[in-house]
Design an enzyme around this catalytic site. Sequence first.
Site: not given
Ligand code: COA
Length: 156
Positions: A17, A41, A91, A129
């Site tokens: 990140h 989640k 990634r 994470s």
């Molecule tokens: N380096 C390290 N880890 C990374 C990374 C990077 N560059 N990019 C992504 N990741 C990993 C994260 O660590 C996480 O790992 P985990 O699953 O082991 O915990 C995983 O990728 C997913 O990332 P996360 O941070 O949980 O993001 P996400 O893409 O799942 O989004 C929200 C989570 C909360 C930001 C997203 O679901 C959201 O905005 N929700 C609100 C509702 C919404 O607007 N939805 C969209 C329209 S329906």
Amino acid sequence: MKVAVYPGSFDPITMGHMDIISRSSKFFEKIIVAIGHNHNKAKGMFPVEKRLEMIKLATKNMDNVEVHIYDGLLIDFAEKVGANIIIKGVRNSKDFEYEQNMALINNSLKEGVETFLLVADPKYCFISSSMIRELMYFKKDVTEYVPNEIMHMLKT
Ligand code: COA
């Protein structure tokens, strides 16, 4: 002013990140790191307030980075803070497929909002994470994978 939002769960923030934040911060006047609640989640390991403190500490030397918590849709939050750019790190092809859908949904919810995908540095491609949470569960050292500034906050 070009404001970009970098959303995620950040449970906890990782070096992967940090790589995305520091690289993108060079291209925008302001980066808002946004900690979202993903309702699909589980509650997570660290309370969101603690994640906020961690990211603030880790980014304290980056003048144009702010950290916020949001609830609800990302697109609504982006509108509230005046951002029309969403940054995500990619990634691998699995991330790409997921992010492509997210970008399309967000763009269809609000025209004019664009998602910028940044290819993750190969040295952080395997970090997530949940991997860090798992290593911590088994009492393994995670120093290499998380910013130094937050090491002391990892004890739950
Ligand atoms: N380096 C390290 N880890 C990374 C990374 C990077 N560059 N990019 C992504 N990741 C990993 C994260 O660590 C996480 O790992 P985990 O699953 O082991 O915990 C995983 O990728 C997913 O990332 P996360 O941070 O949980 O993001 P996400 O893409 O799942 O989004 C929200 C989570 C909360 C930001 C997203 O679901 C959201 O905005 N929700 C609100 C509702 C919404 O607007 N939805 C969209 C329209 S329906």
